[in-house]
Design an enzyme around this catalytic site. Structure first.
Site, short mmCIF file in Angstrom:
data_model
loop_
_atom_site.label_atom_id
_atom_site.label_comp_id
_atom_site.label_asym_id
_atom_site.label_seq_id
_atom_site.Cartn_x
_atom_site.Cartn_y
_atom_site.Cartn_z
N ASP A 16 44.63 46.32 40.41
CA ASP A 16 45.36 45.07 40.24
C ASP A 16 45.52 44.80 38.74
OD1 ASP A 16 42.90 44.28 39.35
OD2 ASP A 16 42.48 42.93 41.03
N GLU A 27 34.37 48.80 37.16
CA GLU A 27 34.61 47.37 37.00
C GLU A 27 33.76 46.59 38.01
OE1 GLU A 27 38.65 46.36 37.88
OE2 GLU A 27 38.30 44.19 37.74
N ASP A 63 39.84 48.19 39.63
CA ASP A 63 40.66 47.78 40.76
C ASP A 63 42.13 48.04 40.47
OD1 ASP A 63 38.46 46.91 42.12
OD2 ASP A 63 38.66 44.81 41.51
N ASP A 100 44.08 42.70 36.67
CA ASP A 100 42.84 42.65 35.90
C ASP A 100 42.28 44.04 35.64
OD1 ASP A 100 42.71 40.02 35.42
OD2 ASP A 100 41.23 39.55 36.98
#
Ligand code: 0RA
Length: 634
Positions: free
Chosen positions: A501, A426, A499, A503
Site C-alpha cells: 500500500d 514493516e 505492505d 505507506d
C-alpha cells in the site's frame, strides 16, 4: 533470374554487408554494450540520437517515440530524411547503405557535435541487425521511400511508395528476442533519457507514447540546464533562485553549459553530460568543474573575510549543491567501465577557466547569494570538522566495531554473507510472523517500527542518532556514508518487505534512499531486493492460489471455476507465518524484484521527485522500475 545470376549480381557487395551485420549479431555486446535491458534500450537511444542530431543541426524539431503493444518501437522525426537516392559508387540506395552498412551512419556531417564515441553513435544499421524486423520510411525529394528488413537483411529494394510534400524519417523496429534477454521496454528508462535530452537541447520536442498503457508525455524545455536543475530541485529548498547559469565556449571546440543551485540539504546532486551522454563516471570536465568551484568559493570567502582562516574542501562547497554540467565536444574520448567517463584532457581546463571567470563574476554581482552559499560552506566545514574530531577522540570506537547487534534482530545461523538474507519487515506484527515462518538457517528478520528518518534531511554525522537507522546499519554491518565498507556487510541479500500500500511504498522509498545515499555499494552490487507479497488469495474448497497481480487473479478464478472466492491481502499482517513463508519467503516460490540503479539521474529522480507529495507515481515508479527476479541464486 535464376540463383546463379543473383549471386553474380549481388555477390561481393552483399557478402561484405552480411559479414558486417553478422558480426553485430555474433557479438552484440561489442556494439551496444550488453544484451540485457540496458542493451535493449540502447537500440531506442541509438535511433533517437540520430533524430536528435538532426534537431541539433537545426533541421528537425519534433521527434515521436511510440512503444507498441506488439513490443515494437517507432521513432519518427521531421528532419531532412535519410538520403534515399541511388549512391552511384555503391550502386545502391543511400537509405539501404545507412541501414545495412556498419558505420555508414553518423559520419556525414564533420562539423557538428555528433553523439559519437561511447556506445552511442554506432549507427542505425546495428539496430537493424539486432531487430527481428525493421521498416524504414523516408519522406524526401517529394517521394515516400520504404524498405523493410529481417535481422538486418533487406526483404527487397528500396521502393517509392507514394508522393509527399513533407520531409522526415520513420524507423519502426522489433528487437530480436533471440538476441536480447528481455524485449520489454521500460517506460521510465525511456522517459528519463528523453527528458534529459529535451533539457539538454532546447530546440527539440520529444513525444513519448506507450500504447501498452496509453501513457503519453511531451518533453520540451526552453530553460535548458537551468530548468533541468529546477526540475531536480523540485522537492528541495533552494538557497537562491534562479539557478546560476554559466555558458560559453570553454575553448575553440568545447561548448560549456552549466547550471548550479544550492539547497538547504546535505547531499550533492551533480550530474554531467557530454553531447547529451550522461557521464555517470565523471571525467575531466567534472574535475574542472570541481576545481573551479572550490577555488572560487575559497577566494571569495578569503577576500571578504567570511571564513576566518578556514579553507574549504570539495565536500564543503558541494554540500546541498544541485548542478547540471553539459558539454558539447567534437570527437570526445570516452573511457571507463561503461564508457561513460570523459577522457578528453582539454575539457578540464576548458570548464575550469570558464567557470573560474564566470562564477567569480556572478558572486561579485550577487553578493547576497554568494554570502548565503559561503555560510552554507562554513556550516558544512564546521560540522565535518567536529565529526572528524569526535571520531579521533573516540579512537573510532564506533557502534560498528562493538559486537552488539540490535535486540530486535532475529539473526540467522549462517555466517556466510553470500547465502544470508536479511528481511527488513514493516511492523512488529508482520515481523513476528516472519520470525516464525522463516528458515532460520539463512534468513534473518529485522522488524522496523513505522517510518525511518528521511536521510535527505540530516547530515551524515547525525544519522546514527536515529535508533532505526542505527539498527539497520548495525545489522547490515558495513557502516554508513563515507566509511561504508562492503566487505563487512553481513548479508548479500537484503530484502525489503513492506505492505503493498502507499505507506509500504513510502517506507520502501525511505529505505532505498538510505541505501542509495549512505550504503551505495549495496545497490551497485545488486544486494537489495523488494519482496513481492501476493495481492490476492483465490480459493475454492481446499484449493488455493496466490495471485501477484490482477491478471493472475483472473487466471486463478478461471482455473478454480465457479464458486471460487477472492480475498485481497491488505497487509503482510493478514498472513499467518506459514502463508508468509509460502508466498513471500520460500526461495522456491517467492517473487522478488532486484533493485538496480540504472544511472545517477534515474536514482536521483527516484529519491528527489519521489520524495515529494505525489505518492502514486512514486509507488508505481518503485515497483515498475525494479527488475524482476523469481529466484535468488543462493
Ligand atoms: C545524413 C544526411 C542527411 C540526413 C540524415 C543523415 C538523417 C539521418 C537520420 C536518422 C534519423 N533521422 C534522420 N534524419 C536525417 C541529409 C543531408 C542533406 O539533406 O543534405
Amino acid at each position: 533470374m535464376d540463383g546463379n545470376e543473383s549471386i553474380k549480381e549481388y555477390g561481393a557487395d552483399s557478402i561484405v554487408v552480411l559479414d558486417g551485420l553478422e558480426a553485430v549479431r555474433k557479438r552484440p555486446g561489442m556494439y551496444i554494450g550488453s544484451t540485457d535491458e540496458r542493451g535493449l534500450h540502447h537500440l531506442v537511444f541509438e535511433v533517437v540520437d540520430n533524430s536528435v542530431d538532426e534537431a541539433m543541426a537545426g533541421f528537425a524539431d519534433l521527434i515521436t517515440v511510440t512503444i507498441g503493444r506488439d513490443g515494437s518501437c517507432v521513432v519518427e522525426d521531421d528532419g531532412r530524411g535519410i538520403p534515399a537516392g541511388m549512391n552511384q559508387a555503391e550502386g545502391k540506395s543511400s537509405l539501404e547503405l545507412a541501414l545495412t552498412e556498419l558505420h555508414a551512419g553518423g559520419k556525414f556531417d564533420q562539423n557538428s557535435y555528433k553523439v559519437s564515441g561511447g556506445l552511442h553513435g554506432v549507427g542505425v544499421s546495428v539496430v537493424n541487425a539486432l531487430s527481428e524486423r525493421l521498416e524504414a520510411v523516408v519522406h524526401r525529394d517529394g517521394n515516400v521511400y520504404r524498405q523493410t528488413y529481417k535481422t538486418g537483411i533487406p526483404d527487397g529494394d528500396v521502393e517509392v511508395i507514394g508522393k509527399s510534400d513533407k520531409t522526415g524519417t520513420r524507423i519502426a523496429f522489433l528487437p530480436d528476442p533471440d538476441i536480447f534477454e528481455t524485449v520489454e521496454f521500460d517506460y521510465y528508462v525511456l522517459q528519463n533519457r528523453f527528458r534529459n535530452q529535451a533539457f539538454l537541447n532546447t530546440n527539440v520536442t520529444i513525444v513519448l507514447r506507450d500504447e501498452r498503457t496509453g501513457k503519453e508525455e511531451r518533453f520540451h524545455s526552453t530553460g535548458g540546464v537551468s530548468e533541468f536543475v529546477e526540475f531536480l530541485n523540485k522537492t528541495k529548498k533552494p538557497l537562491h533562485s534562479p539557478p546560476i547559469h554559466i555558458t560559453g565556449m570553454g575553448s575553440e571546440d568545447i561548448e560549456v553549459d552549466v547550471a548550479l543551485q544550492w539547497t538547504d540539504g546535505y547531499n550533492e546532486n551533480s550530474i554531467s553530460f557530454v553531447n547529451t551522454i550522461n557521464t555517470v563516471e565523471g571525467g575531466t570536465h567534472v574535475a574542472g568543474f570541481r576545481a573551479a568551484l572550490t577555488k572560487t568559493l575559497n577566494d571569495y570567502a578569503r577576500e571578504r573575510n567570511l571564513a576566518k582562516g578556514i579553507t574549504f574542501e570539495g565536500n564543503d562547497v558541494r554540500e546541498g549543491l544541485t548542478s547540471v554540467l553539459s558539454l558539447k565536444v567534437k570527437e570526445p574520448q570516452f573511457e571507463g567501465q561503461t564508457k561513460s567517463k570523459l577522457g578528453t584532457s582539454a575539457a578540464q581546463s576548458a570548464v575550469q577557466s570558464l567557470m573560474n571567470e564566470k562564477l567569480a563574476e556572478y558572486f561579485l554581482e550577487n553578493p547576497r547569494v554568494a554570502e548565503d552559499i559561503v555560510r552554507k560552506c562554513v556550516a558544512s566545514f564546521v560540522a565535518r570538522d567536529a565529526a572528524r574530531k569526535a571520531r579521533e577522540t573516540a579512537r573510532r570506537k564506533s557502534v560498528f566495531e562493538s559486537n552488539s547487534l540490535p535486540g530486535k534482530l532475529a539473526d540467522c545461523t549462517s555466517r556466510d554473507p553470500a547465502v544470508s538474507e536479511l528481511y527488513i519487515v514493516e511492523g512488529d506484527s508482520a515481523g513476528g510472523s516472519a520470525k516464525q515462518g522463516r528458515d532460520r538457517m539463512f534468513q534473518a528478520i529485522l522488524p522496523l517500527r513505522g517510518k525511518i528518518l528521511n536521510v535527505e534531511k540530516v547530515r551524515q554525522d547525525k544519522l546514527l542518532d536515529n535508533e532505526e537507522i542505527k539498527n539497520l546499519a548495525t545489522a547490515i554491518g558495513g557502516g554508513i556514508g563515507s566509511e561504508f565498507d562492503i566487505e563487512k556487510v553481513r548479508y548479500h541479500n537484503i530484502i525489503i518487505m513492506t505492505d503493498a500500500d502507499v505507506d509500504g511504498a513510502h517506507i520502501a522509498t525511505l529505505l532505498l534512499t538510505l541505501f542509495y545515499r549512505q550504503m551505495r555499494p549495496l545497490i551497485d552490487e545488486g544486494y537489495v531486493y523488494l519482496a513481492m507479497p501476493p495481492l490476492y488469495r483465490v480459493a475454492r474448497g481446499k484449493r488455493e492460489i496466490y495471485a501477484y497481480d490482477d491478471r493472475e487473479r483472473d487466471a486463478a478464478l478461471e482455473e478454480l471455476g465457479k464458486g471460487a472466492a477472492v480475498s485481497r491481502y491488505k497487509g503482510l499482517g493478514e498472513m499467518n507465518p506459514q502463508q508468509l513463508w509460502d508466498t513471500t519467503m520460500d526461495p522456491e516460490k517467492r517473487i522478488m524484484k532486484r533493485v538496480e540503479v540504472e544511472d545517477a539521474v534515474i536514482a536521483d529522480q527516484l529519491f528527489s521527485t519521489l520524495m515529494g507529495e505525489e505518492v502514486e507515481p512514486r509507488r508505481e515508479f518503485i515497483f515498475e522500475h525494479a527488475h524482476e527476479v523469481v529466484n535468488l541464486d543462493v
